[in-house]
Scaffold this active site. Sequence first.
Site, mmCIF file in Angstrom:
data_model
loop_
_atom_site.group_PDB
_atom_site.id
_atom_site.type_symbol
_atom_site.label_atom_id
_atom_site.label_comp_id
_atom_site.label_asym_id
_atom_site.label_seq_id
_atom_site.Cartn_x
_atom_site.Cartn_y
_atom_site.Cartn_z
ATOM 1 N N HIS A 68 3.156 7.264 5.641
ATOM 2 C CA HIS A 68 3.448 5.885 6.001
ATOM 3 C C HIS A 68 3.229 4.960 4.811
ATOM 4 O O HIS A 68 2.711 5.377 3.770
ATOM 5 C CB HIS A 68 2.578 5.447 7.187
ATOM 6 C CG HIS A 68 1.111 5.663 6.976
ATOM 7 N ND1 HIS A 68 0.511 6.893 7.130
ATOM 8 C CD2 HIS A 68 0.114 4.811 6.626
ATOM 9 C CE1 HIS A 68 -0.785 6.796 6.886
ATOM 10 N NE2 HIS A 68 -1.050 5.532 6.568
ATOM 11 N N ARG A 93 0.923 -1.148 0.000
ATOM 12 C CA ARG A 93 0.000 0.000 0.000
ATOM 13 C C ARG A 93 0.945 1.176 0.000
ATOM 14 O O ARG A 93 1.649 1.432 0.963
ATOM 15 C CB ARG A 93 -0.897 -0.023 1.243
ATOM 16 C CG ARG A 93 -1.706 1.277 1.451
ATOM 17 C CD ARG A 93 -2.707 1.502 0.330
ATOM 18 N NE ARG A 93 -3.551 2.670 0.608
ATOM 19 C CZ ARG A 93 -3.333 3.889 0.122
ATOM 20 N NH1 ARG A 93 -2.277 4.119 -0.658
ATOM 21 N NH2 ARG A 93 -4.162 4.874 0.385
ATOM 22 N N HIS A 132 -2.895 11.089 4.931
ATOM 23 C CA HIS A 132 -4.273 11.557 4.825
ATOM 24 C C HIS A 132 -4.602 12.527 5.955
ATOM 25 O O HIS A 132 -3.851 12.652 6.928
ATOM 26 C CB HIS A 132 -5.283 10.406 4.798
ATOM 27 C CG HIS A 132 -4.824 9.153 5.465
ATOM 28 N ND1 HIS A 132 -4.696 9.027 6.818
ATOM 29 C CD2 HIS A 132 -4.447 7.956 4.950
ATOM 30 C CE1 HIS A 132 -4.278 7.816 7.114
ATOM 31 N NE2 HIS A 132 -4.101 7.142 6.007
ATOM 32 N N GLU A 188 -5.264 7.140 11.439
ATOM 33 C CA GLU A 188 -5.516 5.758 10.995
ATOM 34 C C GLU A 188 -5.246 4.773 12.132
ATOM 35 O O GLU A 188 -4.136 4.705 12.648
ATOM 36 C CB GLU A 188 -4.624 5.431 9.799
ATOM 37 C CG GLU A 188 -4.681 3.983 9.334
ATOM 38 C CD GLU A 188 -3.756 3.735 8.155
ATOM 39 O OE1 GLU A 188 -3.919 4.427 7.127
ATOM 40 O OE2 GLU A 188 -2.857 2.872 8.251
ATOM 41 N N HIS A 231 1.943 7.146 1.404
ATOM 42 C CA HIS A 231 0.793 8.051 1.369
ATOM 43 C C HIS A 231 0.569 8.699 2.734
ATOM 44 O O HIS A 231 1.209 8.342 3.721
ATOM 45 C CB HIS A 231 -0.466 7.288 0.949
ATOM 46 C CG HIS A 231 -0.947 6.303 1.977
ATOM 47 N ND1 HIS A 231 -0.312 5.106 2.237
ATOM 48 C CD2 HIS A 231 -1.998 6.346 2.846
ATOM 49 C CE1 HIS A 231 -0.962 4.454 3.189
ATOM 50 N NE2 HIS A 231 -1.977 5.192 3.584
ATOM 51 N N GLU A 240 -10.884 5.906 1.110
ATOM 52 C CA GLU A 240 -9.555 5.460 0.680
ATOM 53 C C GLU A 240 -9.175 6.050 -0.666
ATOM 54 O O GLU A 240 -8.001 6.151 -1.006
ATOM 55 C CB GLU A 240 -9.537 3.930 0.574
ATOM 56 C CG GLU A 240 -8.962 3.211 1.759
ATOM 57 C CD GLU A 240 -7.454 3.427 1.900
ATOM 58 O OE1 GLU A 240 -6.688 3.025 1.011
ATOM 59 O OE2 GLU A 240 -7.044 4.016 2.907
#
Length: 347
Positions: free
Chosen positions: A107, A59, A64, A68, A62, A129
């Site tokens: 992360h 993944r 946000h 999380e 990124h 997402e």
Amino acid sequence: MLTPPETDHGTVPNMKFSFSMAHTRIEEGGWTREVTQRELPIATTLAGVDMKLNPGAYRELHWHKEAEWAYVLEGSCRIGAVDQEGCNFLDDVQKGDLWFFPKGVPHYIQALEEGVEFLLVFDDGNFSENSTFMISDWFAHTPKSILAKNFGWTPQQMAKMPEKEKYIFKGQVPPRLDSDRVVSPTGDVPRTFKHRMLSGKPQRFSGGTVRIVDSTTFKAATTISAALVEIEPGGLRELHWHPTDDEWQYYISGQGRMGVFASSGLNRTFDFRAGDVGYVPFAFGHYVENTGKEPLVFLEMFRNPRFEDISATQWMANLPPQVSADTINMPRSMIEALPKDKRPVVA
């Protein structure tokens, strides 16, 4: 839903949605699906993502706007982050482990040799997402001249850079953790982003167990707290409510039934099984009963650094007994026999 219990009454909003009904986004290295306020309109405080990565898959790098919180459902993976001071974090997590990344902290996640499936929970019901900030997407929309000036690269060195986001993509299983570590000049993050939820002793009761993780035990988790509840067949997560926040649930295994009291004579019952999401608004009274033959295991999550609930039994037991007895037309002796300590799961 067609034949609800006689105790159900009135119109109460839907508080259940299954991940199996959510759209699955399939990528070359795995898949993902989400339950947000779009799928479950009442869920305003938290949103959830179920993600699966094949062995070695990433993944991508990124970040946000939301914090999380994660729970590993199956398998194992490596997680890495760098905070605003340049302090780094790198560790491996496996089934039953948690991680927490504060909002804005970049992360990545990479599956180890067995692959991984995990639940992500974000502290905003509208989170998606599909709207995260990804480094491949950012660089694809930045002039190459700017990238060259910023990093000291040449056009030839940037020739194979991706032209759009990579999101989830294939990779090689990473090497041993000690050989993958990078030493930052500013050191490691002051508070680990990992917590081993299953390593400590659970609280044991006649009907099952409870494991609570909040900021008192997992210092980094400053916005989300959780409880992992296991109810034996026939057992009950007692009648209770939460005095500060809505509850977002994820059912891991087994099957159960939840009754929710919304005041003013309103009540509704929902049946759950593995992969379902439940939601209980702040202060609504509720219970969860194991209706199957196997243990019922589920997560309760809250947008709050502290876990708090109020037990109906403990409340009544710690009042003058005649008050409770007169209120519900029960003998005083029945009230006096109630336990004064909290017992979240009963047989």
